[in-house]
Design a protein around this motif. Structure first.
Motif, short mmCIF file in Angstrom:
data_model
loop_
_atom_site.label_atom_id
_atom_site.label_comp_id
_atom_site.label_asym_id
_atom_site.label_seq_id
_atom_site.Cartn_x
_atom_site.Cartn_y
_atom_site.Cartn_z
N GLU A 51 0.83 -1.21 0.00
CA GLU A 51 0.00 0.00 0.00
C GLU A 51 0.87 1.26 0.00
OE1 GLU A 51 -3.62 0.91 0.15
OE2 GLU A 51 -3.25 -0.87 -1.07
N ILE A 52 1.93 1.24 0.79
CA ILE A 52 2.84 2.40 0.81
C ILE A 52 3.44 2.60 -0.56
CG2 ILE A 52 5.09 3.18 1.67
CD1 ILE A 52 4.33 1.92 4.38
N SER A 53 3.88 1.53 -1.20
CA SER A 53 4.46 1.64 -2.55
C SER A 53 3.44 2.18 -3.54
CB SER A 53 4.97 0.28 -3.02
OG SER A 53 6.00 -0.16 -2.20
N ARG A 54 2.23 1.66 -3.45
CA ARG A 54 1.19 2.09 -4.38
C ARG A 54 0.82 3.55 -4.17
NH1 ARG A 54 -4.17 2.87 -4.53
NH2 ARG A 54 -4.51 2.26 -2.38
N LEU A 55 0.63 3.94 -2.90
CA LEU A 55 0.20 5.30 -2.61
C LEU A 55 1.29 6.34 -2.83
CD1 LEU A 55 -1.95 4.65 0.57
CD2 LEU A 55 -2.77 5.21 -1.72
N SER A 56 2.55 5.94 -2.73
CA SER A 56 3.62 6.91 -2.90
C SER A 56 4.15 6.97 -4.33
CB SER A 56 4.76 6.61 -1.93
OG SER A 56 5.32 5.34 -2.22
N SER A 57 3.52 6.25 -5.24
CA SER A 57 3.97 6.31 -6.64
C SER A 57 3.67 7.69 -7.21
CB SER A 57 3.27 5.22 -7.46
OG SER A 57 1.90 5.55 -7.63
N PRO A 58 4.52 8.18 -8.10
CA PRO A 58 4.30 9.51 -8.69
C PRO A 58 2.94 9.63 -9.39
CG PRO A 58 6.51 8.73 -9.20
CD PRO A 58 5.78 7.59 -8.55
N GLU A 59 2.52 8.58 -10.06
CA GLU A 59 1.23 8.62 -10.75
C GLU A 59 0.09 8.83 -9.76
OE1 GLU A 59 3.25 5.82 -11.03
OE2 GLU A 59 4.27 6.46 -12.86
N ILE A 61 0.27 10.16 -6.72
CA ILE A 61 0.37 11.50 -6.11
C ILE A 61 -0.17 12.55 -7.08
CG2 ILE A 61 1.99 13.25 -5.29
CD1 ILE A 61 3.64 10.91 -4.13
N THR A 62 0.18 12.42 -8.35
CA THR A 62 -0.33 13.35 -9.35
C THR A 62 -1.85 13.26 -9.45
OG1 THR A 62 1.72 13.13 -10.59
CG2 THR A 62 -0.16 14.01 -11.79
N ARG A 63 -2.38 12.07 -9.47
CA ARG A 63 -3.83 11.87 -9.56
C ARG A 63 -4.54 12.48 -8.35
NH1 ARG A 63 -7.25 8.61 -7.28
NH2 ARG A 63 -5.65 7.29 -6.38
N LEU A 64 -4.01 12.21 -7.14
CA LEU A 64 -4.62 12.77 -5.94
C LEU A 64 -4.54 14.30 -5.93
CD1 LEU A 64 -3.41 10.26 -3.20
CD2 LEU A 64 -5.72 10.53 -4.09
N ARG A 66 -4.51 16.24 -8.49
CA ARG A 66 -5.47 16.74 -9.47
C ARG A 66 -6.90 16.60 -8.96
NH1 ARG A 66 -3.40 14.38 -13.41
NH2 ARG A 66 -4.50 12.41 -13.23
N GLU A 67 -7.25 15.42 -8.41
CA GLU A 67 -8.63 15.16 -7.99
C GLU A 67 -9.01 15.88 -6.70
OE1 GLU A 67 -9.04 10.93 -7.69
OE2 GLU A 67 -8.83 10.62 -9.86
N LYS A 68 -8.16 15.85 -5.71
CA LYS A 68 -8.53 16.39 -4.39
C LYS A 68 -8.17 17.85 -4.21
CE LYS A 68 -8.70 12.04 -2.08
NZ LYS A 68 -9.12 11.54 -0.83
N LEU A 69 -7.09 18.28 -4.85
CA LEU A 69 -6.63 19.65 -4.66
C LEU A 69 -6.82 20.53 -5.88
CD1 LEU A 69 -3.30 18.81 -2.79
CD2 LEU A 69 -5.49 19.45 -1.78
N GLY A 70 -7.19 19.94 -7.00
CA GLY A 70 -7.38 20.72 -8.21
C GLY A 70 -6.09 21.19 -8.84
N LEU A 71 -4.98 20.57 -8.48
CA LEU A 71 -3.69 20.97 -9.04
C LEU A 71 -3.47 20.31 -10.39
CD1 LEU A 71 -1.47 20.66 -5.85
CD2 LEU A 71 -2.51 22.71 -6.77
N VAL A 72 -2.81 21.02 -11.28
CA VAL A 72 -2.45 20.47 -12.59
C VAL A 72 -0.97 20.76 -12.81
CG1 VAL A 72 -4.75 20.62 -13.60
CG2 VAL A 72 -3.22 22.57 -13.74
N PRO A 73 -0.31 19.93 -13.62
CA PRO A 73 1.11 20.20 -13.90
C PRO A 73 1.26 21.52 -14.64
CG PRO A 73 0.51 17.96 -14.56
CD PRO A 73 -0.76 18.67 -14.21
#
Length: 85
Positions: A51-59, A61-64, A66-73
């Motif tokens: 779970e730690i590996s899955r949740l800490s993956s760059p993909e 983090i980017t998805r979260l 974008r979805e939760k904070l509205g951030l975009v690259p």
């Protein structure tokens, strides 16, 4: 009299053997229970590591972001580098 002493010692020895067997069985059950607990905790630990590996993956983090904070690259033309001089 000697026969009674020998009989008493044999009974005492038999009682000691019985007590030792009971303690060995009890210890065996305790060891078995502890081994089961260790296996369960190791499996849980392995799951949590995944779970730690899955949740800490760059993909992820980017998805979260974008979805939760509205951030975009940022686009390359939006990036400004300032010198520390």
């Amino acid at each position: 009299m000697r026969v009674f002493i020998v009989l008493f010692l044999l009974c005492l020895f038999g009682f000691g053997v019985a007590v030792m067997r009971i303690e060995i069985n009890r210890s065996g059950r305790t060891i078995s229970q502890l081994q089961n607990e260790v296996e369960i905790k190791e499996a849980r630990n392995q799951y949590l590591q995944l779970e730690i590996s899955r949740l800490s993956s760059p993909e992820n983090i980017t998805r979260l972001a974008r979805e939760k904070l509205g951030l975009v690259p940022a686009k390359p033309h939006e990036i400004i580098v300032l010198d520390d001089k």
